[in-house]
Design a protein around this motif. Structure first.
Motif, PDB file in Angstrom:
ATOM      1  N   GLU A  28       0.999  -1.271  -0.317  1.00  0.00           N
ATOM      2  CA  GLU A  28      -0.188   0.062   0.276  1.00  0.00           C
ATOM      3  C   GLU A  28       0.953   1.267   0.555  1.00  0.00           C
ATOM      4  O   GLU A  28       0.074   2.072  -0.702  1.00  0.00           O
ATOM      5  CB  GLU A  28      -1.040  -0.202   1.142  1.00  0.00           C
ATOM      6  CG  GLU A  28      -1.907  -1.052   1.112  1.00  0.00           C
ATOM      7  CD  GLU A  28      -2.666  -0.896   2.533  1.00  0.00           C
ATOM      8  OE1 GLU A  28      -2.463  -0.437   3.056  1.00  0.00           O
ATOM      9  OE2 GLU A  28      -4.306  -1.899   2.429  1.00  0.00           O
ATOM     10  N   GLU A  29       2.042   1.168   0.543  1.00  0.00           N
ATOM     11  CA  GLU A  29       2.767   2.339   0.996  1.00  0.00           C
ATOM     12  C   GLU A  29       3.467   2.522  -0.940  1.00  0.00           C
ATOM     13  O   GLU A  29       4.034   3.472  -0.999  1.00  0.00           O
ATOM     14  CB  GLU A  29       3.909   2.056   1.408  1.00  0.00           C
ATOM     15  CG  GLU A  29       3.540   1.928   3.883  1.00  0.00           C
ATOM     16  CD  GLU A  29       4.536   1.976   3.975  1.00  0.00           C
ATOM     17  OE1 GLU A  29       5.622   1.687   4.103  1.00  0.00           O
ATOM     18  OE2 GLU A  29       4.185   1.852   5.782  1.00  0.00           O
ATOM     19  N   LEU A  30       4.024   1.731  -1.582  1.00  0.00           N
ATOM     20  CA  LEU A  30       4.305   1.426  -2.041  1.00  0.00           C
ATOM     21  C   LEU A  30       3.826   1.886  -3.809  1.00  0.00           C
ATOM     22  O   LEU A  30       4.302   3.220  -4.093  1.00  0.00           O
ATOM     23  CB  LEU A  30       5.025  -0.319  -2.773  1.00  0.00           C
ATOM     24  CG  LEU A  30       6.557  -0.517  -2.673  1.00  0.00           C
ATOM     25  CD1 LEU A  30       6.677  -1.591  -2.057  1.00  0.00           C
ATOM     26  CD2 LEU A  30       7.499   0.842  -2.101  1.00  0.00           C
ATOM     27  N   VAL A  31       2.747   1.537  -3.784  1.00  0.00           N
ATOM     28  CA  VAL A  31       1.042   2.225  -4.563  1.00  0.00           C
ATOM     29  C   VAL A  31       1.223   3.300  -4.425  1.00  0.00           C
ATOM     30  O   VAL A  31       0.908   4.455  -4.967  1.00  0.00           O
ATOM     31  CB  VAL A  31      -0.174   1.488  -4.496  1.00  0.00           C
ATOM     32  CG1 VAL A  31      -0.902   1.987  -4.580  1.00  0.00           C
ATOM     33  CG2 VAL A  31       0.355  -0.148  -5.126  1.00  0.00           C
ATOM     34  N   GLY A  32       1.140   3.829  -3.090  1.00  0.00           N
ATOM     35  CA  GLY A  32       0.946   5.617  -2.669  1.00  0.00           C
ATOM     36  C   GLY A  32       1.680   6.522  -2.915  1.00  0.00           C
ATOM     37  O   GLY A  32       1.828   7.245  -3.256  1.00  0.00           O
ATOM     38  N   ALA A  33       3.218   5.857  -3.125  1.00  0.00           N
ATOM     39  CA  ALA A  33       4.018   6.664  -3.486  1.00  0.00           C
ATOM     40  C   ALA A  33       4.958   6.764  -4.472  1.00  0.00           C
ATOM     41  O   ALA A  33       5.375   7.272  -5.547  1.00  0.00           O
ATOM     42  CB  ALA A  33       5.926   6.208  -2.829  1.00  0.00           C
ATOM     43  N   THR A  34       3.911   5.607  -5.592  1.00  0.00           N
ATOM     44  CA  THR A  34       4.273   5.792  -7.021  1.00  0.00           C
ATOM     45  C   THR A  34       3.311   6.592  -7.420  1.00  0.00           C
ATOM     46  O   THR A  34       2.234   6.773  -8.179  1.00  0.00           O
ATOM     47  CB  THR A  34       4.501   4.050  -7.431  1.00  0.00           C
ATOM     48  OG1 THR A  34       4.614   3.869  -7.123  1.00  0.00           O
ATOM     49  CG2 THR A  34       4.251   3.998  -9.543  1.00  0.00           C
ATOM     50  N   PRO A  35       3.737   7.465  -8.742  1.00  0.00           N
ATOM     51  CA  PRO A  35       3.180   8.952  -9.552  1.00  0.00           C
ATOM     52  C   PRO A  35       2.475   8.228 -10.284  1.00  0.00           C
ATOM     53  O   PRO A  35       2.863   7.066 -11.009  1.00  0.00           O
ATOM     54  CB  PRO A  35       4.342   9.151 -10.177  1.00  0.00           C
ATOM     55  CG  PRO A  35       5.519   9.102  -9.457  1.00  0.00           C
ATOM     56  CD  PRO A  35       5.239   8.155  -9.151  1.00  0.00           C
ATOM     57  N   VAL A  36       1.401   8.488  -9.765  1.00  0.00           N
ATOM     58  CA  VAL A  36      -0.009   8.051 -11.017  1.00  0.00           C
ATOM     59  C   VAL A  36      -0.568   9.010 -12.749  1.00  0.00           C
ATOM     60  O   VAL A  36      -0.468  10.347 -12.777  1.00  0.00           O
ATOM     61  CB  VAL A  36      -1.689   8.361 -10.414  1.00  0.00           C
ATOM     62  CG1 VAL A  36      -2.956   7.402 -11.550  1.00  0.00           C
ATOM     63  CG2 VAL A  36      -1.996   7.264  -9.766  1.00  0.00           C
ATOM     64  N   PRO A  37       0.051   7.749 -14.033  1.00  0.00           N
ATOM     65  CA  PRO A  37       0.189   8.807 -15.177  1.00  0.00           C
ATOM     66  C   PRO A  37      -1.430   9.296 -15.074  1.00  0.00           C
ATOM     67  O   PRO A  37      -1.438   8.990 -15.063  1.00  0.00           O
ATOM     68  CB  PRO A  37       0.632   7.454 -15.939  1.00  0.00           C
ATOM     69  CG  PRO A  37      -0.372   6.152 -15.003  1.00  0.00           C
ATOM     70  CD  PRO A  37       0.280   6.319 -13.942  1.00  0.00           C
ATOM     71  N   ARG A  38      -1.257  10.391 -15.799  1.00  0.00           N
ATOM     72  CA  ARG A  38      -2.817  11.057 -16.508  1.00  0.00           C
ATOM     73  C   ARG A  38      -3.543  10.519 -17.842  1.00  0.00           C
ATOM     74  O   ARG A  38      -2.319   9.724 -18.687  1.00  0.00           O
ATOM     75  CB  ARG A  38      -1.970  12.464 -16.744  1.00  0.00           C
ATOM     76  CG  ARG A  38      -2.295  13.750 -15.352  1.00  0.00           C
ATOM     77  CD  ARG A  38      -1.775  14.996 -15.461  1.00  0.00           C
ATOM     78  NE  ARG A  38      -1.162  15.381 -14.159  1.00  0.00           N
ATOM     79  CZ  ARG A  38      -1.069  17.507 -14.237  1.00  0.00           C
ATOM     80  NH1 ARG A  38      -1.000  17.608 -14.888  1.00  0.00           N
ATOM     81  NH2 ARG A  38      -1.009  17.161 -13.226  1.00  0.00           N
TER      82      ARG A  38
END
Length: 308
Positions: free
Chosen positions: A298-308
């Motif tokens: 969950e921490e890794l997913v939260g820290a990974t920038p989401v593409p637009r």
């Protein structure tokens, strides 16, 4: 979503109460051509979950109870000499089915566990040097008990990596558990289920899923997520390339079940945890601090920038 598939999922939810999210993940896995490892305490409906899905798909279902004395040939089959006909005869094992439940897979030694490897990866079985293809609709669900480790053989990392998802089954809510109790006591669980998907429709849906759009930006997002598991100090052993492939395949199936012909970053976020939790190993200091694999993901997913 295909109308028959929507009807199948509706019936599935009616029969297996309180597990909607896990049911959708299980269905996503079989549509993506993957296999599932289920972890949960006894009596939480794991066997019923798999058996019901097999009935709705109209597929042949076999269950193997894994024990310390189980041999590889008990799974794959063996060759015997037929004295009446004066020739050798191949007896195919229970692995020749559509949906195989490997119950308590961690109760059997690694040599027997490995008998599943070729079947899961190559969709074929070798008996006495002769290779036999499995059905194009072949799906393995393995279960293990998380609270009893005496006399067990933990699954090697190589074998865990063969599973598309690892699902965690917990106890249902009060109301859901009451509904399950009512179904069982009124014998509703014993009522027969009609086949909803035939083999041709199932394979057609699987072909449609393979055409779901996976854009370069979403592929980049998957790769960033997987590579972060190898770069953080919280994880001792990160996810493999097979993990990235699994997330992509699972994302397509989830998008299809959600009624879309393209994968979004949100689809990837949903399938990331069940795709990664059995493929990474936490660093000792993180385990000592009491962190769980799911928390780190969950921490890794939260820290990974989401593409637009």
């Amino acid at each position: 979503m295909n109308s028959k598939l929507a009807s199948l999922f509706e019936k599935y939810e009616q029969r297996i109460v309180g597990q909607s999210f896990n049911l959708k993940l299980l269905l996503s896995s079989i549509l993506a051509g993957g296999h599932v490892l289920i972890e949960g305490v006894p009596g939480t409906g794991k066997t019923q979950m798999v058996k019901t899905l097999a009935s709705l798909l109209g597929g042949e279902y076999n269950r193997i109870q894994f024990t310390p004395d189980l041999l590889p040939s008990d799974i794959t089959g063996s060759t015997i000499y037929n004295m009446k006909e004066g020739s050798f005869q191949t007896l195919k094992g229970p692995i020749f089915t559509n949906v195989l439940l490997a119950d308590e897979i961690n109760r059997t030694p690694a040599k027997t566990q490995a008998a599943l490897l070729e079947a899961m990866e190559e969709k074929q079985v070798t008996i006495q040097g002769e290779t036999y293809p499995l059905s194009d609709m072949f799906f393995v669900v393995a279960t293990q008990n998380p609270i009893e480790f005496e006399g067990t053989y933990p699954l090697p990392e190589a074998q865990q990596d063969r599973f598309l998802f690892k699902l965690l089954i917990d106890f249902p809510t009060f109301e859901d558990e009451k509904q399950v109790l009512k179904q069982v006591l009124e014998n509703e669980m014993n009522s027969s289920l009609e086949q909803i998907l035939d083999r041709e429709t199932f394979l057609q849906i699987r072909h449609e899923i393979e055409k779901i759009t996976l854009s370069d930006s979403v592929l980049d997002y998957i790769m960033q997520l997987v590579r972060r598991t190898r770069e953080t100090d919280s994880i001792q052993f990160g996810a493999s390339t097979r993990a990235a492939i699994s997330i992509g395949r699972a994302g397509r199936a989830w998008a299809y079940l959600s009624g879309r012909d393209y994968v979004t970053p949100d689809d990837i976020k949903i399938v990331a945890k069940p795709s990664l939790r059995h493929r990474i190993q936490l660093s000792p200091h993180v385990e000592l601090e009491g962190a769980t694999v799911d928390q780190i993901i969950e921490e890794l997913v939260g820290a990974t920038p989401v593409p637009r």
